[in-house]
Design an enzyme around this catalytic site. Structure first.
Site, PDB file in Angstrom:
ATOM      1  N   LYS A  72       0.958  -1.180  -0.063  1.00  0.00           N
ATOM      2  CA  LYS A  72      -0.214  -0.104  -0.160  1.00  0.00           C
ATOM      3  C   LYS A  72       0.797   1.211   0.089  1.00  0.00           C
ATOM      4  O   LYS A  72       0.753   2.297  -0.680  1.00  0.00           O
ATOM      5  CB  LYS A  72      -0.900  -0.160   1.241  1.00  0.00           C
ATOM      6  CG  LYS A  72      -1.809  -1.113   1.579  1.00  0.00           C
ATOM      7  CD  LYS A  72      -2.797  -0.851   2.743  1.00  0.00           C
ATOM      8  CE  LYS A  72      -1.936  -0.802   4.025  1.00  0.00           C
ATOM      9  NZ  LYS A  72      -1.438  -2.222   4.683  1.00  0.00           N
ATOM     10  N   ARG A  89      -9.167   1.687   9.239  1.00  0.00           N
ATOM     11  CA  ARG A  89      -8.482   0.530   9.652  1.00  0.00           C
ATOM     12  C   ARG A  89      -9.660  -0.711  10.822  1.00  0.00           C
ATOM     13  O   ARG A  89      -9.374  -1.718  10.849  1.00  0.00           O
ATOM     14  CB  ARG A  89      -7.273   0.476  10.616  1.00  0.00           C
ATOM     15  CG  ARG A  89      -5.769   0.878  10.237  1.00  0.00           C
ATOM     16  CD  ARG A  89      -5.163  -0.708   9.854  1.00  0.00           C
ATOM     17  NE  ARG A  89      -3.736  -0.913  10.245  1.00  0.00           N
ATOM     18  CZ  ARG A  89      -2.768   0.066   9.775  1.00  0.00           C
ATOM     19  NH1 ARG A  89      -2.898   1.271   9.071  1.00  0.00           N
ATOM     20  NH2 ARG A  89      -1.565  -0.388  10.194  1.00  0.00           N
ATOM     21  N   ARG A 108      12.071  -5.712   5.100  1.00  0.00           N
ATOM     22  CA  ARG A 108      12.237  -4.018   5.324  1.00  0.00           C
ATOM     23  C   ARG A 108      12.784  -3.778   6.550  1.00  0.00           C
ATOM     24  O   ARG A 108      13.098  -2.541   6.694  1.00  0.00           O
ATOM     25  CB  ARG A 108      10.592  -3.735   5.210  1.00  0.00           C
ATOM     26  CG  ARG A 108      10.248  -2.393   5.505  1.00  0.00           C
ATOM     27  CD  ARG A 108       8.586  -2.118   4.935  1.00  0.00           C
ATOM     28  NE  ARG A 108       7.929  -2.624   6.026  1.00  0.00           N
ATOM     29  CZ  ARG A 108       6.563  -2.319   5.842  1.00  0.00           C
ATOM     30  NH1 ARG A 108       6.150  -1.841   4.701  1.00  0.00           N
ATOM     31  NH2 ARG A 108       5.826  -2.679   6.822  1.00  0.00           N
ATOM     32  N   ARG A 167      12.032  -0.135  11.157  1.00  0.00           N
ATOM     33  CA  ARG A 167      10.887   0.134  11.717  1.00  0.00           C
ATOM     34  C   ARG A 167      10.784  -0.895  13.046  1.00  0.00           C
ATOM     35  O   ARG A 167      10.888  -1.975  12.929  1.00  0.00           O
ATOM     36  CB  ARG A 167       9.506  -0.106  10.854  1.00  0.00           C
ATOM     37  CG  ARG A 167       9.299   0.917   9.843  1.00  0.00           C
ATOM     38  CD  ARG A 167       8.132   0.664   8.872  1.00  0.00           C
ATOM     39  NE  ARG A 167       7.051   0.148   9.732  1.00  0.00           N
ATOM     40  CZ  ARG A 167       5.641   0.180   9.245  1.00  0.00           C
ATOM     41  NH1 ARG A 167       5.452   0.851   7.867  1.00  0.00           N
ATOM     42  NH2 ARG A 167       4.786  -0.163   9.754  1.00  0.00           N
ATOM     43  N   ARG A 194       0.448  -7.861  14.087  1.00  0.00           N
ATOM     44  CA  ARG A 194      -0.166  -6.833  13.094  1.00  0.00           C
ATOM     45  C   ARG A 194      -1.115  -7.608  12.057  1.00  0.00           C
ATOM     46  O   ARG A 194      -2.153  -7.484  11.738  1.00  0.00           O
ATOM     47  CB  ARG A 194       0.932  -5.972  12.290  1.00  0.00           C
ATOM     48  CG  ARG A 194       1.254  -4.844  13.345  1.00  0.00           C
ATOM     49  CD  ARG A 194       2.700  -4.553  12.579  1.00  0.00           C
ATOM     50  NE  ARG A 194       2.521  -3.833  11.072  1.00  0.00           N
ATOM     51  CZ  ARG A 194       3.637  -3.768  10.671  1.00  0.00           C
ATOM     52  NH1 ARG A 194       4.871  -4.290  10.740  1.00  0.00           N
ATOM     53  NH2 ARG A 194       3.450  -3.385   9.169  1.00  0.00           N
TER      54      ARG A 194
HETATM   55  P1  AMP Z   1       1.291   1.443   8.870  1.00  0.00           P
HETATM   56  O1  AMP Z   1       2.548   2.337   8.641  1.00  0.00           O
HETATM   57  O2  AMP Z   1      -0.013   1.849   8.420  1.00  0.00           O
HETATM   58  O3  AMP Z   1       1.329  -0.122   8.892  1.00  0.00           O
HETATM   59  O4  AMP Z   1       0.945   1.677  10.548  1.00  0.00           O
HETATM   60  C1  AMP Z   1       1.789   1.541  11.763  1.00  0.00           C
HETATM   61  C2  AMP Z   1       1.071   1.265  13.051  1.00  0.00           C
HETATM   62  O5  AMP Z   1       0.501   2.528  13.320  1.00  0.00           O
HETATM   63  C3  AMP Z   1       0.200   0.049  13.192  1.00  0.00           C
HETATM   64  O6  AMP Z   1       0.485  -0.990  13.314  1.00  0.00           O
HETATM   65  C4  AMP Z   1      -0.835   0.921  14.140  1.00  0.00           C
HETATM   66  O7  AMP Z   1      -0.135   0.941  15.464  1.00  0.00           O
HETATM   67  C5  AMP Z   1      -0.568   2.321  13.876  1.00  0.00           C
HETATM   68  N1  AMP Z   1      -1.591   2.752  12.944  1.00  0.00           N
HETATM   69  C6  AMP Z   1      -1.614   3.329  11.834  1.00  0.00           C
HETATM   70  N2  AMP Z   1      -2.763   3.714  11.128  1.00  0.00           N
HETATM   71  C7  AMP Z   1      -3.593   3.444  12.165  1.00  0.00           C
HETATM   72  C8  AMP Z   1      -4.967   3.535  12.250  1.00  0.00           C
HETATM   73  N3  AMP Z   1      -5.645   4.205  11.269  1.00  0.00           N
HETATM   74  N4  AMP Z   1      -5.717   3.151  13.255  1.00  0.00           N
HETATM   75  C9  AMP Z   1      -4.891   2.494  14.422  1.00  0.00           C
HETATM   76  N5  AMP Z   1      -3.730   2.248  14.192  1.00  0.00           N
HETATM   77  C10 AMP Z   1      -3.012   2.814  13.193  1.00  0.00           C
END
Ligand code: AMP
Length: 187
Positions: A13, A88, A127, A133, A144
């Site tokens: 994404k 989400r 990654r 990260r 996750r």
């Molecule tokens: P991502 O970069 O989108 O994979 O997000 C990394 C982490 O940020 C996720 O594992 C969540 O802990 C948090 N996170 C990001 N976006 C959201 C969201 N819309 N709702 C809840 N947690 C989020």
């Protein structure tokens, strides 16, 4: 155009969202990026989010719903956005609908990235060295993935019922996947 990028962690994404915005000039909003920045800056939002993020859990909706309202109401978001990593949960999807409806807009299209689980694991563990990260450890990644299945995957049906869902084969090269997306969106 209000576009949602939906799919499990590691499904591409972020990569595709960035390429798509380069080509189209659309505004991409990533809640993950916003939260990582808040953690780095040590803001109140960052302090509330960090523990959940490190464990690979979702930051609770009570924190995220306000953030969504704020970012989607920014002037630069009025002409449409590419939503990367949100909504989400169903509650977040309803919030997005509500904020967009208030200005006569809606989610126009949802790209659902399909990638087999073994491939996801391979990508995300690759990654962790490159991007460092803290949530790309094997344990956090498995968490996750489980959280995705429980809380985010129901959005596939939510959007399919509205007829806005497009399934994207998320395997192959970055360029191949981008071409599939461009075809879906008639770009
Ligand atoms: P991502 O970069 O989108 O994979 O997000 C990394 C982490 O940020 C996720 O594992 C969540 O802990 C948090 N996170 C990001 N976006 C959201 C969201 N819309 N709702 C809840 N947690 C989020």
């Amino acid at each position: 155009m209000n576009l949602v990028l939906l799919g499990p962690p590691g499904s591409g994404k972020g990569t595709q969202g960035a390429l798509l915005t380069q080509r189209t000039g659309w505004l991409r909003i990533s809640t993950g990026d916003l939260l990582r920045e808040a953690v780095k800056q040590g803001t109140e939002l960052g302090r509330r989010a960090q523990g959940f993020m490190d464990r690979g859990e979702l930051v609770p909706d009570e924190v995220i719903l306000g953030l969504l309202e704020e970012v989607l109401s920014r002037p630069e978001a009025q002409r449409g956005v590419v939503m990367d990593g949100f909504p989400r949960t169903v509650a977040q999807a309803e919030k997005v609908d509500q904020v967009l409806a208030a200005r006569g807009q809606r989610v126009d299209r949802v790209l659902f990235f399909e990638v087999p689980e073994a491939e996801l694991l391979r990508r995300v563990l690759g990654r962790s060295q490159a991007e460092n990260r803290s949530d790309d450890t094997p344990e956090a990644f498995r968490r996750r993935l489980a959280v995705y299945r429980e809380q985010t995957a129901p959005l596939v049906d939510y959007y399919r019922k509205r007829g806005v869902l497009a399934e994207i084969d998320g395997t192959g090269t970055v360029e191949q996947i981008l071409q599939r997306i461009e075809r879906q969106l008639n770009l």
